[in-house]
Enzyme design. Structure first.
Site, PDB file in Angstrom:
ATOM      1  N   ALA A  34       9.508   5.194  -6.189  1.00  0.00           N
ATOM      2  CA  ALA A  34      10.252   5.187  -4.927  1.00  0.00           C
ATOM      3  C   ALA A  34      10.925   3.837  -4.691  1.00  0.00           C
ATOM      4  O   ALA A  34      11.999   3.770  -4.105  1.00  0.00           O
ATOM      5  CB  ALA A  34       9.298   5.511  -3.787  1.00  0.00           C
ATOM      6  N   TYR A  35      10.279   2.757  -5.142  1.00  0.00           N
ATOM      7  CA  TYR A  35      10.768   1.427  -4.757  1.00  0.00           C
ATOM      8  C   TYR A  35      11.598   0.747  -5.831  1.00  0.00           C
ATOM      9  O   TYR A  35      12.032  -0.380  -5.638  1.00  0.00           O
ATOM     10  CB  TYR A  35       9.597   0.509  -4.377  1.00  0.00           C
ATOM     11  N   GLY A  36      11.788   1.415  -6.982  1.00  0.00           N
ATOM     12  CA  GLY A  36      12.596   0.759  -8.001  1.00  0.00           C
ATOM     13  C   GLY A  36      12.408   1.380  -9.362  1.00  0.00           C
ATOM     14  O   GLY A  36      11.573   2.260  -9.543  1.00  0.00           O
ATOM     15  N   VAL A  38      12.069   0.490 -13.683  1.00  0.00           N
ATOM     16  CA  VAL A  38      11.577  -0.567 -14.562  1.00  0.00           C
ATOM     17  C   VAL A  38      12.107  -0.369 -15.970  1.00  0.00           C
ATOM     18  O   VAL A  38      12.131   0.753 -16.480  1.00  0.00           O
ATOM     19  CB  VAL A  38      10.028  -0.574 -14.587  1.00  0.00           C
ATOM     20  N   ASP A 150      -5.167   0.005  -3.050  1.00  0.00           N
ATOM     21  CA  ASP A 150      -4.799   1.141  -3.909  1.00  0.00           C
ATOM     22  C   ASP A 150      -5.259   0.919  -5.349  1.00  0.00           C
ATOM     23  O   ASP A 150      -4.529   1.218  -6.281  1.00  0.00           O
ATOM     24  CB  ASP A 150      -3.276   1.339  -3.854  1.00  0.00           C
TER      25      ASP A 150
END
EC number: 2.7.11.24
Length: 360
Positions: A34-36, A38, A150
């Site tokens: 969701a955030y990027g 790689v 987490d």
């Protein structure tokens, strides 16, 4: 992004334009979330294989902008062998006005603990070494007043020499949706955080370590709940139902009522659950998997447990420099978070090169 600006080149990967300094070559996509996304890459300057993460829409909203700032601040602060640290951060922008993209560079880690567990049941010595390293990293993270929230096998990177680094800490703010159903995001979560019982503390991470350690010893997930309620049932089958004093401490009326409605169950004898395990391992598990978070062992205490006798070295279990997270309570505009983030990118100083790594 310190010193003079390097030469950048552009390429399209997975329908996204990547613009990176020339030192990073052979980019190949390895995943996206969701955030990027790689890419693995080769760093021609150090000879290291690295992971380059391009944040997706880092400043699209206040939430995104603050998360971007949080991730960069955390990664910049972490300087410990068992915690992922930042090798580089860059933006192709030449000024704050142009600033829209953030790229983070970390070590490329081969496997995670999930891959390792799937392949084999580990020896007790392996388990000692892996759990020791997790706790050594956690002692450091917790000393900076950071909670991972987490910890799970996929957030623990391990190389061929069994050396471990903790990934993705302090960022986790899972949505209800991601926590629903038969999902690993929840199997390692402490009951108080999963069910919003009360204000939680750093020992939520110790609960997760207990779940992970049990899995390494047995080769099976300890509490593979199908949903929140089923998971709580599985937990209480082992720990027993909470005592009255603990129920009374829960601020949530619903939580109190629900737990009071359950049939009372005694705590199981852990030695009968983990048959054949090293008795010291069983003793440590009993100190980690405690419902009352105030009675759970801390990372620093666990490192001194007899189970880790062959690894424990009080002079080589460092703590972190103080970490200023007063920004967490600040309400700023997107452009203000963006400007703070830009300052952090510009002020980044790369870590000194580790000779061992360059030779490996």
């Amino acid at each position: 992004m310190s010193q003079e600006r390097p030469t950048f080149y552009r390429q399209e990967l997975n329908k996204t334009i990547w613009e990176v300094p020339e030192r990073y070559q052979n980019l190949s996509p390895v995943g996206s979330g969701a955030y990027g996304s790689v890419c693995a890459a080769f760093d021609t300057k150090t000879g290291l294989r690295v992971a380059v993460k391009k944040l997706s829409r880092p400043f699209q909203s206040i939430i995104h902008a603050k998360r971007t700032y949080r991730e960069l601040r955390l990664l910049k602060h972490m300087k410990h062998e068992n915690v992922i640290g930042l090798l580089d951060v860059f933006t192709p922008a030449r000024s704050l006005e142009e600033f829209n993209d953030v790229y983070l560079v970390t070590h490329l880690m081969g496997a995670d603990l999930n891959n390792i567990v799937k392949c084999q049941k580990l020896t007790d010595d392996h388990v000692q070494f892996l759990i020791y390293q997790i706790l050594r990293g956690l002692k450091y993270i917790h000393s900076a007043d950071i909670i991972h929230r987490d910890l799970k096998p996929s957030n623990l990177a391990v190389n061929e020499d069994c050396e471990l680094k903790i990934l993705d800490f302090g960022l986790a703010r899972h949505t209800d949706d991601e926590m629903t159903g038969y999902v690993a995001t929840r199997w390692y979560r402490a009951p108080e955080i999963m069910l919003n019982w009360m204000h939680y503390n750093q020992t939520v991470d110790i609960w997760s370590v207990g779940c992970i350690m049990a899995e390494l010893l047995t080769g099976r997930t300890l509490f593979p709940g199908t949903d929140h309620i089923n998971q709580l049932q599985q937990i209480m089958r082992l720990t027993g139902t909470p005592p009255a004093y603990l129920i009374n401490r829960m601020p949530s009326h619903e939580a109190r009522n629900y737990i009071q409605s359950l049939t009372q169950m005694p705590k199981m004898n852990f030695a009968n659950v983990f048959i054949g395990a090293n008795p010291l391992a069983v003793d440590l598990l009993e100190k980690m998997l405690v419902l009352d978070s105030d009675k759970r062992i801390t990372a620093a205490q666990a490192l001194a447990h007899a189970y880790f006798a062959q690894y424990h070295d009080p002079d080589d279990e460092p703590v972190a420099d103080p970490y200023d997270q007063s920004f967490e309570s600040r309400d700023l505009l997107i452009d203000e978070w963006k400007s703070l983030t830009y300052d952090e990118v510009i002020s980044f100083v790369p870590p000194p090169l580790d000779q061992e790594e360059m030779e490996s």
